[in-house]
Scaffold this motif. Structure first.
Motif, PDB file in Angstrom:
ATOM      1  N   ALA A   8      -7.039  10.738  -0.281  1.00  0.00           N
ATOM      2  CA  ALA A   8      -7.075  12.204  -0.340  1.00  0.00           C
ATOM      3  C   ALA A   8      -7.076  12.711  -1.773  1.00  0.00           C
ATOM      4  CB  ALA A   8      -5.875  12.784   0.418  1.00  0.00           C
ATOM      5  N   HIS A   9      -6.430  11.980  -2.681  1.00  0.00           N
ATOM      6  CA  HIS A   9      -6.417  12.399  -4.079  1.00  0.00           C
ATOM      7  C   HIS A   9      -7.826  12.426  -4.664  1.00  0.00           C
ATOM      8  CE1 HIS A   9      -2.206  12.916  -4.965  1.00  0.00           C
ATOM      9  NE2 HIS A   9      -1.906  11.763  -4.409  1.00  0.00           N
ATOM     10  N   ALA A  10      -8.685  11.518  -4.202  1.00  0.00           N
ATOM     11  CA  ALA A  10     -10.048  11.489  -4.728  1.00  0.00           C
ATOM     12  C   ALA A  10     -10.822  12.737  -4.326  1.00  0.00           C
ATOM     13  CB  ALA A  10     -10.773  10.242  -4.212  1.00  0.00           C
ATOM     14  N   PHE A  11     -10.477  13.329  -3.188  1.00  0.00           N
ATOM     15  CA  PHE A  11     -11.160  14.532  -2.726  1.00  0.00           C
ATOM     16  C   PHE A  11     -10.570  15.798  -3.350  1.00  0.00           C
ATOM     17  CE2 PHE A  11     -12.250  11.437   0.423  1.00  0.00           C
ATOM     18  CZ  PHE A  11     -13.545  11.762   0.804  1.00  0.00           C
ATOM     19  N   SER A  12      -9.301  15.737  -3.733  1.00  0.00           N
ATOM     20  CA  SER A  12      -8.637  16.925  -4.252  1.00  0.00           C
ATOM     21  C   SER A  12      -8.568  16.949  -5.769  1.00  0.00           C
ATOM     22  CB  SER A  12      -7.206  17.012  -3.687  1.00  0.00           C
ATOM     23  OG  SER A  12      -6.453  15.868  -4.053  1.00  0.00           O
ATOM     24  N   THR A  13      -8.961  15.852  -6.432  1.00  0.00           N
ATOM     25  CA  THR A  13      -8.904  15.782  -7.885  1.00  0.00           C
ATOM     26  C   THR A  13     -10.317  15.715  -8.438  1.00  0.00           C
ATOM     27  OG1 THR A  13      -6.806  14.568  -7.744  1.00  0.00           O
ATOM     28  CG2 THR A  13      -7.957  14.521  -9.846  1.00  0.00           C
ATOM     29  N   SER A  14     -10.764  16.799  -9.057  1.00  0.00           N
ATOM     30  CA  SER A  14     -12.141  16.846  -9.563  1.00  0.00           C
ATOM     31  C   SER A  14     -12.353  15.883 -10.719  1.00  0.00           C
ATOM     32  CB  SER A  14     -12.481  18.271 -10.014  1.00  0.00           C
ATOM     33  OG  SER A  14     -11.577  18.717 -11.014  1.00  0.00           O
ATOM     34  N   ALA A  15     -11.266  15.489 -11.406  1.00  0.00           N
ATOM     35  CA  ALA A  15     -11.392  14.572 -12.533  1.00  0.00           C
ATOM     36  C   ALA A  15     -11.625  13.140 -12.093  1.00  0.00           C
ATOM     37  CB  ALA A  15     -10.129  14.635 -13.407  1.00  0.00           C
ATOM     38  N   CYS A  16     -11.413  12.864 -10.804  1.00  0.00           N
ATOM     39  CA  CYS A  16     -11.601  11.505 -10.294  1.00  0.00           C
ATOM     40  C   CYS A  16     -13.080  11.239 -10.089  1.00  0.00           C
ATOM     41  CB  CYS A  16     -10.838  11.319  -8.981  1.00  0.00           C
ATOM     42  SG  CYS A  16     -10.964   9.647  -8.313  1.00  0.00           S
ATOM     43  N   GLY A  17     -13.553  10.126 -10.628  1.00  0.00           N
ATOM     44  CA  GLY A  17     -14.975   9.840 -10.608  1.00  0.00           C
ATOM     45  C   GLY A  17     -15.453   9.019  -9.439  1.00  0.00           C
ATOM     46  N   VAL A  18     -14.616   8.794  -8.417  1.00  0.00           N
ATOM     47  CA  VAL A  18     -15.028   7.946  -7.306  1.00  0.00           C
ATOM     48  C   VAL A  18     -15.073   8.695  -5.982  1.00  0.00           C
ATOM     49  CG1 VAL A  18     -14.184   5.846  -8.384  1.00  0.00           C
ATOM     50  CG2 VAL A  18     -12.659   7.178  -6.927  1.00  0.00           C
ATOM     51  N   LEU A  77       0.820  -1.210   0.000  1.00  0.00           N
ATOM     52  CA  LEU A  77       0.000   0.000   0.000  1.00  0.00           C
ATOM     53  C   LEU A  77       0.856   1.263   0.000  1.00  0.00           C
ATOM     54  CD1 LEU A  77      -2.925  -0.938   2.423  1.00  0.00           C
ATOM     55  CD2 LEU A  77      -2.610  -1.451  -0.010  1.00  0.00           C
ATOM     56  N   ARG A  78       1.994   1.219   0.682  1.00  0.00           N
ATOM     57  CA  ARG A  78       2.876   2.384   0.710  1.00  0.00           C
ATOM     58  C   ARG A  78       3.464   2.652  -0.673  1.00  0.00           C
ATOM     59  NH1 ARG A  78       6.083   0.663   4.271  1.00  0.00           N
ATOM     60  NH2 ARG A  78       7.568  -0.285   2.855  1.00  0.00           N
ATOM     61  N   ASP A  79       3.993   1.624  -1.320  1.00  0.00           N
ATOM     62  CA  ASP A  79       4.588   1.784  -2.648  1.00  0.00           C
ATOM     63  C   ASP A  79       3.538   2.204  -3.677  1.00  0.00           C
ATOM     64  OD1 ASP A  79       6.181   0.030  -0.947  1.00  0.00           O
ATOM     65  OD2 ASP A  79       7.486  -0.226  -2.679  1.00  0.00           O
ATOM     66  N   ALA A  80       2.328   1.659  -3.532  1.00  0.00           N
ATOM     67  CA  ALA A  80       1.259   1.998  -4.475  1.00  0.00           C
ATOM     68  C   ALA A  80       0.934   3.484  -4.410  1.00  0.00           C
ATOM     69  CB  ALA A  80       0.018   1.167  -4.178  1.00  0.00           C
ATOM     70  N   TYR A  81       0.971   4.054  -3.198  1.00  0.00           N
ATOM     71  CA  TYR A  81       0.684   5.485  -3.084  1.00  0.00           C
ATOM     72  C   TYR A  81       1.712   6.312  -3.847  1.00  0.00           C
ATOM     73  CZ  TYR A  81       1.001  10.203  -1.418  1.00  0.00           C
ATOM     74  OH  TYR A  81       1.116  11.561  -1.392  1.00  0.00           O
ATOM     75  N   PHE A  82       2.986   5.945  -3.755  1.00  0.00           N
ATOM     76  CA  PHE A  82       4.019   6.695  -4.476  1.00  0.00           C
ATOM     77  C   PHE A  82       3.768   6.656  -5.987  1.00  0.00           C
ATOM     78  CE2 PHE A  82       6.906   5.513  -0.728  1.00  0.00           C
ATOM     79  CZ  PHE A  82       6.601   6.692  -0.076  1.00  0.00           C
ATOM     80  N   VAL A  83       3.332   5.510  -6.494  1.00  0.00           N
ATOM     81  CA  VAL A  83       3.016   5.399  -7.918  1.00  0.00           C
ATOM     82  C   VAL A  83       1.831   6.292  -8.263  1.00  0.00           C
ATOM     83  CG1 VAL A  83       2.223   3.839  -9.733  1.00  0.00           C
ATOM     84  CG2 VAL A  83       3.952   3.073  -8.117  1.00  0.00           C
ATOM     85  N   LEU A  84       0.784   6.244  -7.438  1.00  0.00           N
ATOM     86  CA  LEU A  84      -0.398   7.063  -7.679  1.00  0.00           C
ATOM     87  C   LEU A  84      -0.071   8.549  -7.651  1.00  0.00           C
ATOM     88  CD1 LEU A  84      -3.070   5.228  -5.508  1.00  0.00           C
ATOM     89  CD2 LEU A  84      -2.931   5.270  -7.994  1.00  0.00           C
ATOM     90  N   ASN A  85       0.731   8.940  -6.679  1.00  0.00           N
ATOM     91  CA  ASN A  85       1.088  10.351  -6.546  1.00  0.00           C
ATOM     92  C   ASN A  85       1.818  10.842  -7.783  1.00  0.00           C
ATOM     93  OD1 ASN A  85       1.256  12.803  -4.977  1.00  0.00           O
ATOM     94  ND2 ASN A  85       3.435  12.366  -4.721  1.00  0.00           N
ATOM     95  N   THR A  86       2.707  10.021  -8.311  1.00  0.00           N
ATOM     96  CA  THR A  86       3.462  10.402  -9.509  1.00  0.00           C
ATOM     97  C   THR A  86       2.564  10.501 -10.735  1.00  0.00           C
ATOM     98  OG1 THR A  86       5.468   9.361  -8.648  1.00  0.00           O
ATOM     99  CG2 THR A  86       5.370   9.751 -11.011  1.00  0.00           C
ATOM    100  N   LEU A  87       1.747   9.465 -10.969  1.00  0.00           N
ATOM    101  CA  LEU A  87       0.884   9.472 -12.145  1.00  0.00           C
ATOM    102  C   LEU A  87      -0.193  10.553 -12.036  1.00  0.00           C
ATOM    103  CD1 LEU A  87       0.432   5.647 -12.825  1.00  0.00           C
ATOM    104  CD2 LEU A  87       1.962   7.270 -13.970  1.00  0.00           C
ATOM    105  N   LEU A 116      -5.058  14.336   9.423  1.00  0.00           N
ATOM    106  CA  LEU A 116      -5.711  15.613   9.678  1.00  0.00           C
ATOM    107  C   LEU A 116      -6.401  16.242   8.475  1.00  0.00           C
ATOM    108  CD1 LEU A 116      -3.242  17.401  12.118  1.00  0.00           C
ATOM    109  CD2 LEU A 116      -5.448  16.346  12.646  1.00  0.00           C
ATOM    110  N   PRO A 117      -5.745  16.356   7.306  1.00  0.00           N
ATOM    111  CA  PRO A 117      -6.365  17.087   6.211  1.00  0.00           C
ATOM    112  C   PRO A 117      -7.625  16.430   5.678  1.00  0.00           C
ATOM    113  CG  PRO A 117      -4.007  16.810   5.867  1.00  0.00           C
ATOM    114  CD  PRO A 117      -4.398  15.918   6.995  1.00  0.00           C
ATOM    115  N   VAL A 118      -7.706  15.085   5.741  1.00  0.00           N
ATOM    116  CA  VAL A 118      -8.814  14.384   5.116  1.00  0.00           C
ATOM    117  C   VAL A 118      -9.967  14.177   6.066  1.00  0.00           C
ATOM    118  CG1 VAL A 118      -9.473  12.307   3.860  1.00  0.00           C
ATOM    119  CG2 VAL A 118      -7.161  13.220   3.641  1.00  0.00           C
ATOM    120  N   TRP A 119      -9.643  13.755   7.306  1.00  0.00           N
ATOM    121  CA  TRP A 119     -10.710  13.332   8.197  1.00  0.00           C
ATOM    122  C   TRP A 119     -10.881  14.259   9.411  1.00  0.00           C
ATOM    123  CZ3 TRP A 119     -13.105   9.894   5.469  1.00  0.00           C
ATOM    124  CH2 TRP A 119     -12.380   9.096   4.603  1.00  0.00           C
ATOM    125  N   GLY A 120     -10.127  15.365   9.444  1.00  0.00           N
ATOM    126  CA  GLY A 120     -10.235  16.278  10.561  1.00  0.00           C
ATOM    127  C   GLY A 120     -11.343  17.291  10.349  1.00  0.00           C
TER     128      GLY A 120
END
Length: 290
Positions: A203-213, A113-123, A269-273
């Protein structure tokens, strides 16, 4: 599996060198007879593959500098996605030693899960949000089946939790440097910052309007059940294995890793606070020492 080729069968089967005076084709696929001409099939596969990647790259937000390097790196990351479930594997290899004549030759064909986040963040920074959408579906499935709502650091590409490691003594391994492994015992480790990696991906799903989920995630009861787990792990006295275990996953050697607790605290904090809480990337005071 069947290999269909116009190369000399004896040379291929016996691994013998042969004189190459024409273009040859090696087509690896299901154990079925090829219905069409071998060369025409290979050419069609090749052109379809080239067109697929050209179309994929066409939608990337590529920087002006280092374009070729960025494109090759993005393709390499994309290749680690298992599109059927959305899982992102660490590597497509197993049993390749980290150094010659060592036993550190692990099976990396699983989703950390940690490595997957780095890939997602880059793409995501390159404007490629489809991988993010697929992965979030995978992550929700994993968390729905999490034992006692606790996340493992690594899962199978199909979301399975049990990755019990096996070795095959009948195989010599890469250049004779075995053992050959299937599975990864890291799934039994406790790595507290895995919650931070999961939340950062969400958090990317909340900050990226192009994300449909994003709407699905916001209304999912599933995420609400495990989102409080990071707070338990930051205050729990139970130590973990750290980011990268250098010894066997079964060895009871654990430490209290401050870096992991800070990661969990900061990313939650940023997502669930509070709704008006600080966004990711801003400076937030550290909690007082107790």
């Amino acid at each position: 599996m069947r290999l269909t080729t116009n190369a000399p069968i004896t040379a291929v089967a016996e691994e013998l060198p042969f004189f190459l005076n024409d273009r040859i084709v090696l087509l690896l696929g299901p154990d079925e007879s090829l219905q069409d001409d071998l060369r025409e099939t290979a050419n069609r596969f090749y052109h379809n593959t080239v067109e697929y990647w050209r179309d994929w790259v066409r939608h990337l937000a590529i920087p002006f500098e280092w374009q070729e390097a960025v494109i090759r790196a993005a393709i390499a990351l994309k290749l680690n996605e298992f599109e059927d479930t959305g899982a992102i594997i660490a590597a497509m290899t197993t049993s390749i030693p980290e150094a010659p004549n060592t036993v550190r030759n692990w099976d990396y064909r699983y989703c950390w899960l940690r490595d997957a986040y780095f890939v997602l963040n880059t793409l995501n920074r390159l404007g490629q949000t489809t991988t993010l959408e697929h992965y979030l579906g995978y992550l929700l499935s994993v968390t729905a089946n999490a034992h006692h709502h606790e996340l493992q650091p690594v899962y199978g590409i199909d979301g399975r939790a049990d990755l019990t490691e096996r070795t095959f003594d009948t195989l010599s391994g890469y250049r004779g440097m075995g053992p050959v492994r299937v599975g990864n015992q890291a799934f039994v480790q406790r790595q507290n910052d895995v919650y931070g990696a999961a939340i950062l991906a969400v958090a990317h799903a909340f900050s990226t309007s192009a994300c449909g989920v994003a709407v699905t995630l916001h209304s999912s009861n599933n995420s609400n059940r495990w989102v409080s787990a990071p707070w338990r792990s930051t205050t729990s006295p139970m130590p973990d294995f750290g980011n990268y275990a250098t010894i066997s996953a079964c060895t009871p050697f654990r430490r209290s890793c401050v870096g992991r607790r800070v990661t969990v605290w900061r990313t939650s904090l940023p997502v669930w606070g509070e709704p008006n809480g600080p966004p990711i990337g801003t400076t937030t005071p550290l909690p007082s020492k107790t």
